[in-house]
Design a protein around this motif. Structure first.
Motif, PDB file in Angstrom:
ATOM      1  N   HIS A 167     -32.795  43.137 -10.429  1.00 24.19           N
ATOM      2  CA  HIS A 167     -32.553  41.716  -9.905  1.00 24.19           C
ATOM      3  C   HIS A 167     -31.459  41.113 -10.773  1.00 24.19           C
ATOM      4  CE1 HIS A 167     -33.330  38.121  -7.734  1.00 24.19           C
ATOM      5  NE2 HIS A 167     -33.543  37.599  -8.719  1.00 24.19           N
ATOM      6  N   GLN A 168     -31.770  41.541 -11.989  1.00 21.05           N
ATOM      7  CA  GLN A 168     -30.849  40.873 -13.250  1.00 21.05           C
ATOM      8  C   GLN A 168     -29.340  41.086 -12.623  1.00 21.05           C
ATOM      9  OE1 GLN A 168     -33.565  42.802 -16.563  1.00 21.05           O
ATOM     10  NE2 GLN A 168     -32.250  41.310 -17.516  1.00 21.05           N
ATOM     11  N   LEU A 169     -29.067  42.138 -12.376  1.00 18.06           N
ATOM     12  CA  LEU A 169     -27.773  42.517 -11.724  1.00 18.06           C
ATOM     13  C   LEU A 169     -27.096  41.382 -11.076  1.00 18.06           C
ATOM     14  CD1 LEU A 169     -27.744  46.277 -10.972  1.00 18.06           C
ATOM     15  CD2 LEU A 169     -26.894  45.069 -13.242  1.00 18.06           C
ATOM     16  N   ARG A 170     -27.974  40.863 -10.323  1.00 13.99           N
ATOM     17  CA  ARG A 170     -27.508  39.643  -9.251  1.00 13.99           C
ATOM     18  C   ARG A 170     -27.218  38.374 -10.216  1.00 13.99           C
ATOM     19  NH1 ARG A 170     -27.928  37.370  -3.944  1.00 13.99           N
ATOM     20  NH2 ARG A 170     -28.946  35.772  -3.775  1.00 13.99           N
ATOM     21  N   HIS A 171     -27.701  38.177 -11.271  1.00 10.75           N
ATOM     22  CA  HIS A 171     -27.351  37.084 -12.330  1.00 10.75           C
ATOM     23  C   HIS A 171     -26.230  37.624 -12.981  1.00 10.75           C
ATOM     24  CE1 HIS A 171     -31.237  35.029 -12.473  1.00 10.75           C
ATOM     25  NE2 HIS A 171     -31.729  35.959 -11.743  1.00 10.75           N
ATOM     26  N   ASN A 172     -26.057  38.938 -13.393  1.00 14.87           N
ATOM     27  CA  ASN A 172     -24.406  39.448 -13.676  1.00 14.87           C
ATOM     28  C   ASN A 172     -23.530  39.075 -12.657  1.00 14.87           C
ATOM     29  OD1 ASN A 172     -26.661  41.142 -15.068  1.00 14.87           O
ATOM     30  ND2 ASN A 172     -24.635  41.426 -16.429  1.00 14.87           N
ATOM     31  N   ALA A 173     -23.417  39.234 -11.422  1.00 13.41           N
ATOM     32  CA  ALA A 173     -22.597  39.070 -10.630  1.00 13.41           C
ATOM     33  C   ALA A 173     -22.411  37.301 -10.521  1.00 13.41           C
ATOM     34  CB  ALA A 173     -22.923  39.530  -9.111  1.00 13.41           C
ATOM     35  N   ALA A 174     -23.632  36.751 -10.506  1.00 13.03           N
ATOM     36  CA  ALA A 174     -23.337  35.393 -10.315  1.00 13.03           C
ATOM     37  C   ALA A 174     -22.587  34.550 -11.467  1.00 13.03           C
ATOM     38  CB  ALA A 174     -24.592  34.736 -10.103  1.00 13.03           C
ATOM     39  N   THR A 175     -22.907  35.092 -12.705  1.00 11.81           N
ATOM     40  CA  THR A 175     -22.301  34.825 -14.020  1.00 11.81           C
ATOM     41  C   THR A 175     -20.762  34.961 -13.915  1.00 11.81           C
ATOM     42  OG1 THR A 175     -24.344  34.796 -15.294  1.00 11.81           O
ATOM     43  CG2 THR A 175     -22.374  34.755 -16.594  1.00 11.81           C
ATOM     44  N   LEU A 176     -20.371  36.088 -13.528  1.00 10.75           N
ATOM     45  CA  LEU A 176     -19.009  36.420 -13.432  1.00 10.75           C
ATOM     46  C   LEU A 176     -18.358  35.708 -12.275  1.00 10.75           C
ATOM     47  CD1 LEU A 176     -16.819  37.999 -14.344  1.00 10.75           C
ATOM     48  CD2 LEU A 176     -17.326  40.028 -12.620  1.00 10.75           C
ATOM     49  N   LEU A 177     -18.789  35.467 -11.085  1.00 13.13           N
ATOM     50  CA  LEU A 177     -18.234  34.774 -10.051  1.00 13.13           C
ATOM     51  C   LEU A 177     -18.058  33.255 -10.645  1.00 13.13           C
ATOM     52  CD1 LEU A 177     -20.123  36.352  -6.983  1.00 13.13           C
ATOM     53  CD2 LEU A 177     -17.724  36.189  -7.358  1.00 13.13           C
ATOM     54  N   ARG A 178     -19.132  32.665 -11.289  1.00 10.61           N
ATOM     55  CA  ARG A 178     -19.029  31.243 -11.501  1.00 10.61           C
ATOM     56  C   ARG A 178     -17.684  31.075 -12.731  1.00 10.61           C
ATOM     57  NH1 ARG A 178     -23.628  27.168 -13.567  1.00 10.61           N
ATOM     58  NH2 ARG A 178     -22.283  25.653 -14.634  1.00 10.61           N
ATOM     59  N   ARG A 179     -17.824  31.912 -13.544  1.00 14.15           N
ATOM     60  CA  ARG A 179     -16.634  31.954 -14.695  1.00 14.15           C
ATOM     61  C   ARG A 179     -15.535  31.876 -14.126  1.00 14.15           C
ATOM     62  NH1 ARG A 179     -17.878  36.314 -17.759  1.00 14.15           N
ATOM     63  NH2 ARG A 179     -19.545  35.191 -18.690  1.00 14.15           N
ATOM     64  N   GLN A 180     -15.213  32.875 -13.032  1.00 12.40           N
ATOM     65  CA  GLN A 180     -13.630  33.081 -12.684  1.00 12.40           C
ATOM     66  C   GLN A 180     -13.444  32.090 -11.494  1.00 12.40           C
ATOM     67  OE1 GLN A 180     -13.311  37.261 -11.813  1.00 12.40           O
ATOM     68  NE2 GLN A 180     -13.460  37.766 -14.032  1.00 12.40           N
ATOM     69  N   TYR A 181     -14.384  31.745 -10.717  1.00 12.04           N
ATOM     70  CA  TYR A 181     -14.057  31.053  -9.486  1.00 12.04           C
ATOM     71  C   TYR A 181     -14.736  29.852  -9.262  1.00 12.04           C
ATOM     72  CZ  TYR A 181     -12.135  35.617  -8.487  1.00 12.04           C
ATOM     73  OH  TYR A 181     -11.383  36.793  -8.567  1.00 12.04           O
ATOM     74  N   GLY A 182     -15.850  29.313 -10.046  1.00  8.92           N
ATOM     75  CA  GLY A 182     -16.482  28.005  -9.892  1.00  8.92           C
ATOM     76  C   GLY A 182     -17.771  28.469  -9.299  1.00  8.92           C
ATOM     77  N   ILE A 183     -18.413  27.187  -9.240  1.00  3.08           N
ATOM     78  CA  ILE A 183     -19.992  27.300  -8.841  1.00  3.08           C
ATOM     79  C   ILE A 183     -20.006  27.253  -7.401  1.00  3.08           C
ATOM     80  CG2 ILE A 183     -20.065  24.791  -8.902  1.00  3.08           C
ATOM     81  CD1 ILE A 183     -22.923  27.333  -9.565  1.00  3.08           C
ATOM     82  N   GLU A 184     -19.212  26.906  -6.393  1.00  2.00           N
ATOM     83  CA  GLU A 184     -19.177  26.814  -5.093  1.00  2.00           C
ATOM     84  C   GLU A 184     -18.714  28.214  -4.503  1.00  2.00           C
ATOM     85  OE1 GLU A 184     -19.813  25.520  -1.204  1.00  2.00           O
ATOM     86  OE2 GLU A 184     -20.303  24.686  -3.407  1.00  2.00           O
ATOM     87  N   ALA A 185     -18.032  29.200  -5.162  1.00  2.70           N
ATOM     88  CA  ALA A 185     -17.696  30.264  -4.901  1.00  2.70           C
ATOM     89  C   ALA A 185     -18.804  31.213  -5.023  1.00  2.70           C
ATOM     90  CB  ALA A 185     -16.325  30.878  -5.621  1.00  2.70           C
ATOM     91  N   ALA A 186     -19.668  31.174  -6.139  1.00  2.00           N
ATOM     92  CA  ALA A 186     -20.733  31.852  -6.408  1.00  2.00           C
ATOM     93  C   ALA A 186     -21.727  31.515  -5.529  1.00  2.00           C
ATOM     94  CB  ALA A 186     -21.281  31.536  -7.953  1.00  2.00           C
ATOM     95  N   ARG A 187     -21.910  30.181  -4.966  1.00  3.12           N
ATOM     96  CA  ARG A 187     -22.920  29.859  -4.172  1.00  3.12           C
ATOM     97  C   ARG A 187     -22.681  30.769  -2.683  1.00  3.12           C
ATOM     98  NH1 ARG A 187     -23.632  27.088   0.250  1.00  3.12           N
ATOM     99  NH2 ARG A 187     -21.390  26.510   0.792  1.00  3.12           N
ATOM    100  N   LEU A 188     -21.369  30.696  -2.105  1.00  4.91           N
ATOM    101  CA  LEU A 188     -20.915  31.264  -1.029  1.00  4.91           C
ATOM    102  C   LEU A 188     -21.312  32.810  -0.834  1.00  4.91           C
ATOM    103  CD1 LEU A 188     -17.763  29.324  -0.364  1.00  4.91           C
ATOM    104  CD2 LEU A 188     -19.830  29.268   0.797  1.00  4.91           C
ATOM    105  N   ILE A 189     -20.911  33.554  -2.131  1.00  2.00           N
ATOM    106  CA  ILE A 189     -21.147  34.848  -2.337  1.00  2.00           C
ATOM    107  C   ILE A 189     -22.385  35.333  -2.463  1.00  2.00           C
ATOM    108  CG2 ILE A 189     -20.414  36.959  -3.508  1.00  2.00           C
ATOM    109  CD1 ILE A 189     -18.143  35.797  -2.148  1.00  2.00           C
ATOM    110  N   LEU A 190     -23.274  34.498  -3.025  1.00  2.00           N
ATOM    111  CA  LEU A 190     -24.788  34.895  -3.236  1.00  2.00           C
ATOM    112  C   LEU A 190     -25.429  34.482  -2.017  1.00  2.00           C
ATOM    113  CD1 LEU A 190     -25.542  33.674  -6.859  1.00  2.00           C
ATOM    114  CD2 LEU A 190     -25.078  36.100  -6.018  1.00  2.00           C
ATOM    115  N   GLY A 191     -24.944  33.503  -0.951  1.00  2.00           N
ATOM    116  CA  GLY A 191     -25.729  33.281   0.096  1.00  2.00           C
ATOM    117  C   GLY A 191     -26.740  32.274  -0.082  1.00  2.00           C
ATOM    118  N   HIS A 192     -26.425  31.294  -0.990  1.00  2.00           N
ATOM    119  CA  HIS A 192     -27.491  30.011  -1.298  1.00  2.00           C
ATOM    120  C   HIS A 192     -26.999  29.140  -0.374  1.00  2.00           C
ATOM    121  CE1 HIS A 192     -28.046  31.934  -5.575  1.00  2.00           C
ATOM    122  NE2 HIS A 192     -28.953  32.395  -4.783  1.00  2.00           N
ATOM    123  N   ARG A 193     -28.071  28.280  -0.070  1.00  7.09           N
ATOM    124  CA  ARG A 193     -27.913  26.900   0.698  1.00  7.09           C
ATOM    125  C   ARG A 193     -27.419  25.943  -0.015  1.00  7.09           C
ATOM    126  NH1 ARG A 193     -27.736  28.551   6.042  1.00  7.09           N
ATOM    127  NH2 ARG A 193     -28.428  26.497   6.593  1.00  7.09           N
TER     128      ARG A 193
END
Length: 430
Positions: free
Chosen positions: A380-406
């Motif tokens: 489950h920590q790998l999901r946190h790795n992916a979220a951190t990378l997405l947020r750093r490169q594309y912002g919090i909204e992009a990370a939300r869309l990829i992770l599937g959060h409401r």
């Protein structure tokens, strides 16, 4: 020097009646036949309620069981849970396991108690019992909510009065810093150094699962359940998990599969569309083939392949990974990659097992737990790795869309703040 007086009243023996008792506020409370497991459980219950009441009220032993006891409620709810908490293919969900651990102390301490008499003090006593078991505060609160749900369900089925769940709702969850319960550490991304050292020690299937999580941010259960028929390959490739965390809320989940992830998946796709993409059976066959390739003894000598295997092993590889088997494979790889000391491993030879003592076993497991906490990571920590990378490169909204959060507030839990970026900003602004 006199021994300090215990804050917890003693479990005593009335030799004339052969009963166990405890003295609370100057009054004896009898618990049953001395030395029996039932009297010990009654002692835990009485002491728990006495502590929950502020050590003022004198708890009374449970009365004779009425027609509907707590055990009856637990049995009825367990039958309901095994039918209700299932996926579309009929397999039980993880909630069944969570309920099993929540119901166990309830049945142990309050099984013979009339269900209508189970009140807030009893629930507080159960909370303290969970603290004594070493459970984390947040986990205790979740299990307490499950117990509330059990009695709410019982009230809706007229097994207990409607006043029981309303009274239990008045019990607050344990607050941080105001309880002796341990605090669970927040889930963090896997450190880059540990991740790089571990990945080469994973099997081909488990390595692909980990890499796929890093590329897509999917959950461990989603990557374990992946089948070829769940992939949409007309135009842009996407993956629709057959089950996901919020499906019972009516939410949909679609995971985009990019070019790198497509190339990663290609060797594992099956002609049989309903077969799982990542298979422990195939991984075990590949491991045995690799061992055979390293064989130095001529085939005319020694054991022939397959002759020295157990005929009916207790554990056999299945056609798909579960989150548990996926996590265990990663843990074993971490122990190999980072070199867990030999003295922390369980003894294997007959001589070492015979020489092992309970105190040595307890100390070894404590040290191994500390080593695992510092070196072993879970999927489950790998999901946190992916979220951190997405947020750093594309912002919090992009990370939300990829992770599937409401909500982006949920993504904040997964995506670690970029400390380097914050330092750069403060160097310029402050």
């Amino acid at each position: 020097m006199p021994r300090p007086k215990s804050l917890k009243p003693s479990y005593c023996h009335d030799k004339s009646s052969r009963r166990a008792f405890v003295t609370l506020n100057g009054k004896r409370v009898y618990l049953g036949v001395h030395g029996t497991a039932a009297s010990r459980d009654e002692y835990d219950r009485v002491i728990g309620e006495w502590i929950a009441s502020g050590r003022n009220a004198v708890a009374t032993p449970s009365t004779a069981p009425a027609s509907v006891t707590v055990s009856v409620v637990v049995a009825a709810f367990w039958q309901h849970a095994q039918v209700y908490y299932r996926t579309a293919d009929g397999t039980p969900t993880s909630e069944v396991t969570n309920l099993r651990y929540a119901l166990r102390p309830l049945r142990t301490l309050y099984g013979p108690t009339p269900a209508a008499a189970f009140g807030p003090l009893a629930l507080k006593a159960l909370q303290q019992h969970m603290v004594g078991l070493g459970w984390a505060r947040t986990y205790i609160n979740r299990q307490t909510n499950r117990l509330r749900h059990v009695f709410k369900w019982a009230a809706s089925n007229e097994l207990v009065p409607g006043t029981v769940p309303h009274a239990l709702a008045t019990v607050s969850g344990l607050r941080a810093g105001r309880t002796e319960a341990v605090e669970s550490a927040p889930v963090r991304p896997v450190p880059d150094g540990i991740l790089a050292a571990t990945l080469p020690h994973l099997s081909r299937h488990v390595r692909a699962m980990a890499d796929l999580q890093l590329l897509t941010g999917m959950r461990p259960g989603e990557v374990c359940a992946m089948r070829t028929c769940d992939l949409t390959r007309a135009g842009k490739v996407s993956y629709t998990p057959p089950q996901h965390k919020t499906k019972h809320h009516g939410h949909t989940r679609e995971i985009r599969i990019g070019p790198k992830a497509q190339a990663l998946l290609a060797p594992f796709l099956k002609p049989e569309l309903s077969a799982h993409v990542f298979s422990p059976i195939e991984a075990e066959a590949e491991r045995l083939e690799a061992l055979h390739a390293k064989r130095k003894t001529p085939m005319s000598c020694g054991n022939r392949p397959g002759t020295n295997r157990q005929r009916a092993p207790k554990r056999q590889p299945r056609d798909r990974y579960t989150v548990t088997t996926y996590r265990r494979a990663i843990a074993r790889a971490c122990q190999r990659a980072l070199g867990m000391p030999a003295e922390l491993r369980e003894p294997e030879t007959k001589e070492a097992i015979a020489a092992d003592t309970p105190s040595a076993t307890k100390e070894r497991r404590r040290l191994r737990s500390e080593w695992n906490a510092a070196n072993v990571w879970h999927p489950h920590q790998l999901r946190h790795n992916a979220a951190t990378l997405l947020r750093r490169q594309y912002g919090i909204e992009a990370a939300r869309l990829i992770l599937g959060h409401r909500s982006a507030a949920v993504t904040e839990i997964y995506a670690e703040m970029d400390a380097a970026k914050a330092e750069q900003i403060m160097a310029e602004v402050g």
